[in-house]
Structures are given as structure tokens and as C-alpha cells.
Motif scaffolding. Structure first.
Motif, PDB file in Angstrom:
ATOM      1  N   PRO A  34     -15.014   2.905  46.229  1.00  0.00           N
ATOM      2  CA  PRO A  34     -15.618   3.993  46.997  1.00  0.00           C
ATOM      3  C   PRO A  34     -15.591   5.299  46.214  1.00  0.00           C
ATOM      4  O   PRO A  34     -14.675   5.544  45.437  1.00  0.00           O
ATOM      5  CB  PRO A  34     -14.738   4.092  48.247  1.00  0.00           C
ATOM      6  N   ARG A  35     -16.599   6.119  46.422  1.00  0.00           N
ATOM      7  CA  ARG A  35     -16.698   7.404  45.727  1.00  0.00           C
ATOM      8  C   ARG A  35     -16.515   8.526  46.730  1.00  0.00           C
ATOM      9  O   ARG A  35     -17.122   8.523  47.789  1.00  0.00           O
ATOM     10  CB  ARG A  35     -18.054   7.545  45.040  1.00  0.00           C
ATOM     11  N   GLU A  42      -6.767  10.897  47.056  1.00  0.00           N
ATOM     12  CA  GLU A  42      -5.485  10.208  46.827  1.00  0.00           C
ATOM     13  C   GLU A  42      -5.294   9.893  45.349  1.00  0.00           C
ATOM     14  O   GLU A  42      -4.203  10.040  44.802  1.00  0.00           O
ATOM     15  CB  GLU A  42      -5.412   8.924  47.652  1.00  0.00           C
ATOM     16  N   GLN A  43      -6.355   9.448  44.690  1.00  0.00           N
ATOM     17  CA  GLN A  43      -6.261   9.126  43.270  1.00  0.00           C
ATOM     18  C   GLN A  43      -5.952  10.386  42.456  1.00  0.00           C
ATOM     19  O   GLN A  43      -5.121  10.358  41.552  1.00  0.00           O
ATOM     20  CB  GLN A  43      -7.574   8.504  42.776  1.00  0.00           C
ATOM     21  N   ALA A  44      -6.618  11.491  42.786  1.00  0.00           N
ATOM     22  CA  ALA A  44      -6.391  12.737  42.064  1.00  0.00           C
ATOM     23  C   ALA A  44      -4.970  13.247  42.308  1.00  0.00           C
ATOM     24  O   ALA A  44      -4.311  13.734  41.382  1.00  0.00           O
ATOM     25  CB  ALA A  44      -7.416  13.781  42.498  1.00  0.00           C
ATOM     26  N   ALA A  45      -4.487  13.122  43.540  1.00  0.00           N
ATOM     27  CA  ALA A  45      -3.139  13.588  43.856  1.00  0.00           C
ATOM     28  C   ALA A  45      -2.102  12.748  43.117  1.00  0.00           C
ATOM     29  O   ALA A  45      -1.109  13.276  42.607  1.00  0.00           O
ATOM     30  CB  ALA A  45      -2.904  13.519  45.359  1.00  0.00           C
ATOM     31  N   ALA A  46      -2.314  11.450  43.024  1.00  0.00           N
ATOM     32  CA  ALA A  46      -1.377  10.582  42.313  1.00  0.00           C
ATOM     33  C   ALA A  46      -1.364  10.937  40.829  1.00  0.00           C
ATOM     34  O   ALA A  46      -0.306  10.931  40.189  1.00  0.00           O
ATOM     35  CB  ALA A  46      -1.773   9.122  42.504  1.00  0.00           C
ATOM     36  N   HIS A  47      -2.515  11.265  40.279  1.00  0.00           N
ATOM     37  CA  HIS A  47      -2.594  11.629  38.864  1.00  0.00           C
ATOM     38  C   HIS A  47      -1.890  12.954  38.614  1.00  0.00           C
ATOM     39  O   HIS A  47      -1.196  13.110  37.616  1.00  0.00           O
ATOM     40  CB  HIS A  47      -4.056  11.704  38.426  1.00  0.00           C
ATOM     41  N   GLN A  48      -2.060  13.921  39.498  1.00  0.00           N
ATOM     42  CA  GLN A  48      -1.449  15.238  39.319  1.00  0.00           C
ATOM     43  C   GLN A  48       0.074  15.143  39.379  1.00  0.00           C
ATOM     44  O   GLN A  48       0.765  15.741  38.577  1.00  0.00           O
ATOM     45  CB  GLN A  48      -1.933  16.204  40.411  1.00  0.00           C
TER      46      GLN A  48
END
Length: 59
Positions: A34-35, A42-48
Motif C-alpha cells: 500500500p502507498r 509507520e515505516q517512516a517512523a520505524a526508520h527514524q
């Protein structure tokens, strides 16, 4: 496997070009993640959060 007109590729296509075309078609047929929305946040928060423990990864 023999070359057949049902292959819908150009006549002068090399085996490598044919393999690449078929590979791209197979990748396009796979479901995409999904985009946007919650998933992307969630993906961006996990990366940060993981980069904060690596000071050498900063600017």
C-alpha cells in the motif's frame, strides 16, 4: 520452448531482451504494498527511530 507468434514480442528480440521483458511483466503482475496513509507513516517512523542510535549516520 520454441518461438511462437503468441509470445507477442518483436521479431528481432534477443533472448536477453525477451527474458527482461518477461521479468518486468512478472514483477508488474505482483501485488504492490500500500502507498501512503498509516502504513507509510509507520515505516517512516520505524526508520527514524532506528537511526537515532547511530550518530555516525547523521549529516
Amino acid at each position: 520452448m520454441s518461438d511462437s507468434p503468441a509470445d507477442d514480442g518483436p521479431e528481432d528480440e534477443t533472448p536477453i531482451q525477451r527474458a527482461l521483458r518477461l521479468k518486468k511483466a512478472a514483477l508488474d503482475a505482483k501485488p504492490k504494498p500500500p502507498r501512503g496513509g498509516r502504513f507509510q507513516r509507520e515505516q517512516a517512523a520505524a526508520h527514524q527511530s532506528s537511526s537515532k542510535s547511530k550518530p555516525w549516520m547523521g549529516r
